[in-house]
Enzyme design. Structure first.
Site, PDB file in Angstrom:
ATOM      1  N   HIS A   1       0.808  -1.225   0.000  1.00 38.42           N
ATOM      2  CA  HIS A   1       0.000   0.000   0.000  1.00 38.42           C
ATOM      3  C   HIS A   1       0.844   1.281   0.000  1.00 38.42           C
ATOM      4  CE1 HIS A   1       0.281  -0.430   4.363  1.00 38.42           C
ATOM      5  NE2 HIS A   1      -0.648  -1.358   4.416  1.00 38.42           N
TER       6      HIS A   1
ATOM      7  N   HIS B   1      -4.307 -10.288  14.327  1.00 40.61           N
ATOM      8  CA  HIS B   1      -4.538  -9.093  13.505  1.00 40.61           C
ATOM      9  C   HIS B   1      -5.413  -9.492  12.323  1.00 40.61           C
ATOM     10  CE1 HIS B   1      -3.821  -5.394  11.460  1.00 40.61           C
ATOM     11  NE2 HIS B   1      -2.678  -5.669  10.885  1.00 40.61           N
TER      12      HIS B   1
ATOM     13  N   GLU C   1      -5.796  -7.774   9.393  1.00 41.20           N
ATOM     14  CA  GLU C   1      -5.444  -7.303   8.045  1.00 41.20           C
ATOM     15  C   GLU C   1      -5.208  -8.513   7.133  1.00 41.20           C
ATOM     16  OE1 GLU C   1      -2.450  -4.198   7.854  1.00 41.20           O
ATOM     17  OE2 GLU C   1      -3.018  -3.722   5.781  1.00 41.20           O
TER      18      GLU C   1
ATOM     19  N   ASP D   1      -3.193  -9.522   4.952  1.00 38.87           N
ATOM     20  CA  ASP D   1      -1.933 -10.262   4.762  1.00 38.87           C
ATOM     21  C   ASP D   1      -1.767 -11.339   5.829  1.00 38.87           C
ATOM     22  OD1 ASP D   1      -1.725  -7.978   6.395  1.00 38.87           O
ATOM     23  OD2 ASP D   1       0.425  -7.784   6.102  1.00 38.87           O
TER      24      ASP D   1
ATOM     25  N   HIS E   1      -0.987  -1.832  14.546  1.00 40.11           N
ATOM     26  CA  HIS E   1      -1.334  -0.539  13.963  1.00 40.11           C
ATOM     27  C   HIS E   1      -2.807  -0.467  13.569  1.00 40.11           C
ATOM     28  CE1 HIS E   1      -1.192  -1.746   9.512  1.00 40.11           C
ATOM     29  NE2 HIS E   1      -1.002  -2.834  10.171  1.00 40.11           N
TER      30      HIS E   1
ATOM     31  N   ASP F   1       2.465  -7.286  13.620  1.00 44.00           N
ATOM     32  CA  ASP F   1       3.260  -6.452  12.709  1.00 44.00           C
ATOM     33  C   ASP F   1       4.462  -5.788  13.397  1.00 44.00           C
ATOM     34  OD1 ASP F   1       1.910  -6.735  10.250  1.00 44.00           O
ATOM     35  OD2 ASP F   1       0.376  -5.319  10.859  1.00 44.00           O
TER      36      ASP F   1
ATOM     37  N   TYR G   1      10.489  -0.186   7.746  1.00 46.99           N
ATOM     38  CA  TYR G   1       9.180  -0.683   8.179  1.00 46.99           C
ATOM     39  C   TYR G   1       8.594   0.244   9.254  1.00 46.99           C
ATOM     40  CZ  TYR G   1       5.783  -4.232   9.658  1.00 46.99           C
ATOM     41  OH  TYR G   1       4.637  -4.904   9.970  1.00 46.99           O
TER      42      TYR G   1
ATOM     43  N   HIS H   1       6.139 -10.441   9.945  1.00 45.96           N
ATOM     44  CA  HIS H   1       6.875 -10.183   8.692  1.00 45.96           C
ATOM     45  C   HIS H   1       8.369 -10.249   8.969  1.00 45.96           C
ATOM     46  CE1 HIS H   1       3.312  -8.770   6.549  1.00 45.96           C
ATOM     47  NE2 HIS H   1       3.050  -7.938   7.534  1.00 45.96           N
TER      48      HIS H   1
HETATM   49 FE1  FEO Z   1      -1.134  -4.840   9.407  1.00 41.96          FE
HETATM   50 FE2  FEO Z   1       1.055  -7.123   8.169  1.00 41.96          FE
HETATM   51  O1  FEO Z   1      -0.582  -6.307   8.426  1.00 41.96           O
END
Ligand code: FEO
Length: 399
Positions: A24, A78, A80, A82, A145, A164, A192, A225
Site C-alpha cells: 500500500h 490481527h 489485516e 496479509d 497498527h 506487525d 518498516y 513479517h
Molecule cells: Fe497490518 Fe502485516 O498487516
C-alpha cells in the site's frame, strides 16, 4: 515444503513472498514474508494465517508439521488481509474448535468475510489460554497498527509473537536475525517503522513501558513479517524506543523535483549550505527516489526541505505525492524550508511552506524563489538557506 522448529514444539509454517514490490504505497524492494506459527502441545494452535495468494504454501508446511490435520485453536493477532487472507481455507481444512482473537478483531473479520457463525473466543489483555504445558498470554496493542492488533506471549518459551510490530518487509532464506546481513536487517526494520509504525510512536513508547512493567521475560520475538529476533531482541527493542522518540540526528532531507534543472541547481546549493554546517544530507530527486525511502531517511533527520518549481499555480505532482504520504505518517521533531524556480506566478514556495506548517513542521525561513534560471546571487541565497536550516537543526539538538 520445509517447516522450522523455532522453539521446542513451535514451528514456523509461514510463506515467503519474494516478489512483493508494493505494500500500500511502501516500496518493498526485498519482498516480504507472512509468518505463521504452529504450536504443538496437548492442544494445537496456529498463530495467524497468511495472505490468500500464499495459502498453498501455508498448507504445505502445515501438513508436514501437523500430521493429524486438525487444529484446536486458531489465534488471530490481527485482521489485516496479509494475515487473515487464508482464514476461510484454514477453517475448512484444519477445523479449529475456536478462533481466538480480540473483540475488535472478531468484528473486523466479520466485516471482511461476512457472518458465518464462526466459533470466536474473544480475549483481552491478561487473558491466558492453556495448551497443556504451554500457556499463551494475550496483550492487546490497539492501534499498533489497527484497532484489533494483539500480541501473543508464550510464557514457558519466553516467546513474543508480535504481529506487525518489530517486523520487516524482507524476504530471506534465513528465518532468524543472526542468519542474515545485519546492516540490511536494521535498514529494513527502520524502513518498516518509518512507513508503518511511525504515526503510532506515542503508543509504542507506552507499550514498551507497559511490557517492561509486566515483567515479561523475552528471549525471542517473532513478528508476522521478516525474520525472528533471537540474538538481537535487545537491539530491536532499543531501536523501537529510539525510533518512537523520533530523536533526530544532525541530518536533513532535501526532497525536490525539477522541470528544466533550475530547482535541481538550487537544491545542490541548499545541500552545500547544510554540509557547511556539518549536517548529514540526503538529497532526494523524486524522479529517482521512492516516497517510502524518503520517509526512511526522514526518520532520524532534523529537517525536511522541499523544492519545486511552480507549475499551473501549484507544485509538481511528485512533491504532492510525498506531502500526501508524509502527512499521514506524522513525522515530528523537524524544521522545514522550501525553495523553487518559477516563470511568472511563483506560488510553489509559499504553498510548500503552508504544507510544511500544516504538518506541524515549523518553517525557519520564507524560502528562496528564483525566476527561470538561478544566477550566482540566487545560488548564494540557497546556500544561506541551507546554512540557516543547518543552524536551526543544531540549535534544536543543543549542539
Ligand atoms: Fe497490518 Fe502485516 O498487516
Amino acid at each position: 515444503m520445509n517447516t522450522l522448529e523455532i522453539k521446542k514444539g513451535i514451528f514456523w509454517v509461514g510463506a515467503i513472498d519474494w516478489d512483493l514490490r508494493d505494500f500500500h504505497g511502501y516500496s518493498t524492494e526485498r519482498g516480504s514474508t507472512y509468518n505463521a506459527f504452529l504450536v504443538m502441545d496437548e492442544k494445537t494452535a496456529l498463530m495467524d494465517t497468511v495472505k490468500a495468494t500464499k495459502t498453498a504454501e501455508l498448507f504445505s508446511r502445515m501438513r508436514k508439521a501437523l500430521p493429524s490435520g486438525k487444529l484446536d485453536y486458531l489465534v488471530l493477532n490481527h485482521a489485516e488481509m496479509d494475515h487473515s487472507g487464508s482464514l476461510p481455507e484454514v477453517l475448512a481444512e484444519f477445523r479449529p474448535e475456536k478462533i481466538v482473537c480480540s473483540a475488535a478483531c472478531r468484528d473486523a473479520i466479520v466485516e471482511h468475510f461476512g457472518k458465518h457463525g464462526w466459533p470466536f473466543q474473544v480475549v483481552k489483555t491478561g487473558d491466558t489460554l492453556s495448551l497443556g504445558k504451554k500457556t499463551v498470554r494475550f496483550i492487546e496493542t490497539k492501534m499498533l497498527h489497527w484497532p484489533d492488533s494483539m500480541f501473543s506471549y508464550l510464557e514457558e518459551d519466553r516467546l513474543l509473537i508480535s504481529s506487525d510490530a518489530f517486523g520487516q518487509h524482507y524476504a530471506t532464506g534465513g528465518r532468524f536475525d543472526d542468519e542474515i546481513d545485519q546492516s540490511e536487517l536494521m535498514r529494513q526494520s527502520a524502513k518498516y517503522y518509518a512507513n508503518i509504525i511511525l504515526p503510532y510512536s506515542g503508543l509504542v513508547t507506552r507499550l514498551l513501558e507497559s511490557v517492561k512493567a509486566m515483567g515479561l521475560e523475552i528471549d525471542m520475538i517473532a513478528p508476522d513479517h521478516g525474520v525472528i529476533w533471537r540474538k538481537g531482541v535487545g537491539t530491536i527493542l532499543q531501536a523501537y524506543s529510539e525510533w518512537a522518540a523520533q530523536k533526530a540526528k544532525p541530518k536533513a532531507v532535501v526532497a525536490y523535483d525539477t522541470m528544466w534543472g533550475s530547482t535541481a541547481k538550487m537544491a545542490q546549493a541548499v545541500v552545500d549550505g547544510l554540509i557547511s554546517e556539518g549536517i548529514e544530507v540526503r538529497a532526494a530527486d523524486l524522479k529517482g527516489w521512492h516516497r517510502s525511502d524518503v520517509m526512511t531517511e526522514l526518520l532520524d533527520s532534523g529537517a525536511l526541505l522541499l523544492g519545486s518549481p511552480t507549475l499551473n499555480n501549484g507544485y509538481l505532482p511528485r512533491i504532492a505525492d510525498l506531502i500526501c504520504y508524509a502527512r499521514g505518517l506524522k513525522p515530528i521533531n523537524k524544521v522545514g524550508a522550501s525553495f523553487g524556480s518559477f516563470g511568472w506566478g511563483g506560488e510553489a514556495v509559499k504553498l510548500l511552506n503552508e504544507e510544511l506548517q500544516s504538518m506541524k513542521i515549523p518553517v525557519v525561513d520564507e524560502g528562496v524563489r528564483v525566476k527561470y534560471v538561478p544566477g550566482d546571487d540566487d545560488l548564494d541565497k540557497c546556500r544561506q538557506l541551507g546554512v540557516k536550516v543547518g543552524k536551526s537543526v543544531r540549535a534544536n539538538l543543543g549542539i
